[in-house]
Design an enzyme around this catalytic site. Structure first.
Site, PDB file in Angstrom:
ATOM      1  N   HIS A 232      -9.612   0.610   5.135  1.00 28.08           N
ATOM      2  CA  HIS A 232      -8.314   0.817   5.792  1.00 28.08           C
ATOM      3  C   HIS A 232      -8.524   1.763   6.969  1.00 28.08           C
ATOM      4  O   HIS A 232      -9.326   2.697   6.890  1.00 28.08           O
ATOM      5  CB  HIS A 232      -7.310   1.401   4.787  1.00 28.08           C
ATOM      6  CG  HIS A 232      -5.918   1.444   5.342  1.00 28.08           C
ATOM      7  ND1 HIS A 232      -5.507   2.409   6.235  1.00 28.08           N
ATOM      8  CD2 HIS A 232      -4.857   0.614   5.160  1.00 28.08           C
ATOM      9  CE1 HIS A 232      -4.248   2.177   6.566  1.00 28.08           C
ATOM     10  NE2 HIS A 232      -3.830   1.091   5.932  1.00 28.08           N
TER      11      HIS A 232
ATOM     12  N   GLU B 263      -5.439  -5.615  10.590  1.00 35.45           N
ATOM     13  CA  GLU B 263      -4.432  -4.582  10.846  1.00 35.45           C
ATOM     14  C   GLU B 263      -4.767  -3.858  12.151  1.00 35.45           C
ATOM     15  O   GLU B 263      -5.622  -2.959  12.157  1.00 35.45           O
ATOM     16  CB  GLU B 263      -4.434  -3.551   9.712  1.00 35.45           C
ATOM     17  CG  GLU B 263      -4.067  -4.110   8.367  1.00 35.45           C
ATOM     18  CD  GLU B 263      -3.505  -3.016   7.455  1.00 35.45           C
ATOM     19  OE1 GLU B 263      -2.354  -3.139   7.060  1.00 35.45           O
ATOM     20  OE2 GLU B 263      -4.217  -2.045   7.177  1.00 35.45           O
TER      21      GLU B 263
ATOM     22  N   SER C  16       3.340  -2.542  10.397  1.00 34.61           N
ATOM     23  CA  SER C  16       4.789  -2.562  10.661  1.00 34.61           C
ATOM     24  C   SER C  16       5.472  -3.873  10.282  1.00 34.61           C
ATOM     25  O   SER C  16       6.432  -4.296  10.929  1.00 34.61           O
ATOM     26  CB  SER C  16       5.069  -2.204  12.125  1.00 34.61           C
ATOM     27  OG  SER C  16       4.624  -0.886  12.387  1.00 34.61           O
TER      28      SER C  16
ATOM     29  N   LYS D  16       0.141   4.276  -0.239  1.00 37.29           N
ATOM     30  CA  LYS D  16      -0.487   5.457   0.396  1.00 37.29           C
ATOM     31  C   LYS D  16      -0.244   6.711  -0.463  1.00 37.29           C
ATOM     32  O   LYS D  16      -0.162   6.601  -1.679  1.00 37.29           O
ATOM     33  CB  LYS D  16       0.006   5.611   1.831  1.00 37.29           C
ATOM     34  CG  LYS D  16      -0.192   4.326   2.643  1.00 37.29           C
ATOM     35  CD  LYS D  16       0.001   4.484   4.114  1.00 37.29           C
ATOM     36  CE  LYS D  16      -0.199   3.134   4.781  1.00 37.29           C
ATOM     37  NZ  LYS D  16      -0.146   3.178   6.219  1.00 37.29           N
TER      38      LYS D  16
ATOM     39  N   GLY E 230       2.218   1.838  10.844  1.00 34.70           N
ATOM     40  CA  GLY E 230       3.158   2.952  10.715  1.00 34.70           C
ATOM     41  C   GLY E 230       3.841   3.334  12.018  1.00 34.70           C
ATOM     42  O   GLY E 230       4.458   4.391  12.104  1.00 34.70           O
TER      43      GLY E 230
ATOM     44  N   GLU F 166      -6.946   4.187   8.056  1.00 33.29           N
ATOM     45  CA  GLU F 166      -6.776   5.624   7.763  1.00 33.29           C
ATOM     46  C   GLU F 166      -8.031   6.183   7.097  1.00 33.29           C
ATOM     47  O   GLU F 166      -8.387   7.347   7.301  1.00 33.29           O
ATOM     48  CB  GLU F 166      -5.519   5.836   6.896  1.00 33.29           C
ATOM     49  CG  GLU F 166      -4.264   5.666   7.743  1.00 33.29           C
ATOM     50  CD  GLU F 166      -3.030   5.182   6.999  1.00 33.29           C
ATOM     51  OE1 GLU F 166      -2.991   5.262   5.756  1.00 33.29           O
ATOM     52  OE2 GLU F 166      -2.094   4.711   7.680  1.00 33.29           O
TER      53      GLU F 166
ATOM     54  N   ASN G  73       0.867  -1.181   0.000  1.00 36.09           N
ATOM     55  CA  ASN G  73       0.000   0.000   0.000  1.00 36.09           C
ATOM     56  C   ASN G  73       0.902   1.230   0.000  1.00 36.09           C
ATOM     57  O   ASN G  73       1.507   1.554   1.015  1.00 36.09           O
ATOM     58  CB  ASN G  73      -0.878  -0.050   1.269  1.00 36.09           C
ATOM     59  CG  ASN G  73      -1.722   1.205   1.454  1.00 36.09           C
ATOM     60  OD1 ASN G  73      -1.798   2.051   0.569  1.00 36.09           O
ATOM     61  ND2 ASN G  73      -2.351   1.315   2.621  1.00 36.09           N
TER      62      ASN G  73
END
Ligand code: PGA
Length: 267
Positions: A102, A174, A219, A11, A180, A104, A9
């Protein structure tokens, strides 16, 4: 047999020249060192929407079978939805996979479970493969609510689309606190959550979900991938930051492929 995936991904990163350079290095690795067999490990890259077509064209000219995926899609097919891109448009430019839900998107753009479920329905109706992202926040993790949260996220999709949705989807677990942050969930934690997910889905429809792939994300890097992939219910990884580092990304793909039959090129 459950299909194995390594999905990058990207991003909000990249430029036309950076993308070309990254893809050149990834492809070179597979042309010169190994053959990548997508029946064993499906490698997918998810660039920003504006680059999807070009990235797909570069990949189709190369000798590898790496696929492209989008990072999000509208739940609508057409209409007055400024700034949106429909599943149909994504399919038309050669996209096969789309990330949905996701964290985010859920936190920064307020996507809720109902919208995520609608997006899954919309993608499936266009023949795209949703990569459904689920996972708990740090607070929920500390309260021991992981199983409850991921079950709720899955059930909201099942309520809307039916268990049938999972015969053609991929799930990515996730934990939000691992994305991250450099804090990876332990392999044992990941295994136990993946088992919860698999059991919940098979209670709803065993025949449909028998071959369901469940990836871990948060991560993942070249040093921790092997331990994660050693878990019975981990079928690959969804990778953010490290997917922009060609050497590390291909090393993770190779680690996933190792247990299958990685073909070494003799030249
Ligand atoms: P990360 O991101 O690998 O940088 O933690 C994972 C993701 O956002 O899917």
């Amino acid at each position: 047999m459950r299909k194995q995936y390594v999905i990058g991904n990207w991003k909000l990163n990249g430029s036309r020249s950076q993308n070309a350079e990254l893809l050149k290095k990834i492809q070179h690795h597979y042309v010169s060192d190994y053959s990548l067999d997508s029946n064993q490990v499906e490698v997918v890259v998810c660039p920003p929407t504006v680059y999807l077509q070009e990235v797909n064209a570069i990949l189709r000219q190369g000798a590898t079978d790496i696929k492209v995926g989008a990072q999000t899609a509208s739940e609508y097919v057409t209409g007055a939805y400024t700034g949106e891109v429909s599943p149909q448009m994504l399919r038309e430019i050669g996209c096969e996979f789309v990330l949905v839900g996701h964290s985010e998107r859920r936190t920064l753009y307020n996507e809720d479970d109902a919208q995520v479920a609608n997006k899954v329905a919309s993608l499936l109706s266009e023949g795209l493969i949703p990569i459904l992202c689920i996972g708990e926040t740090l607070d929920e993790y500390e309260l021991g609510e992981t199983a409850k949260v991921v079950s709720q996220q899955l059930l909201s999709v099942i309520d809307e689309v039916g268990i049938q949705a999972f015969s053609k989807s991929v799930i990515a677990y996730e934990p939000v606190w691992a994305i991250g942050t450099g804090k990876v969930a332990t392999p044992e934690t990941v295994q136990s959550v993946h088992r919860v997910i698999r059991e919940l889905l098979s209670e709803q429809g065993q025949a449909v979900t028998r071959d369901m792939s469940i990836l871990y994300g948060g991560s993942v890097n070249a040093s921790n991938a092997a331990q994660l992939f050693a878990q019975d219910d981990v079928d690959g990884a969804l990778i953010g930051g490290v997917s922009l580092k060609p050497q590390e990304f291909t090393s993770i793909c190779d680690t996933r492929a190792e247990k299958m039959t990685l073909k070494y090129n003799s030249a």
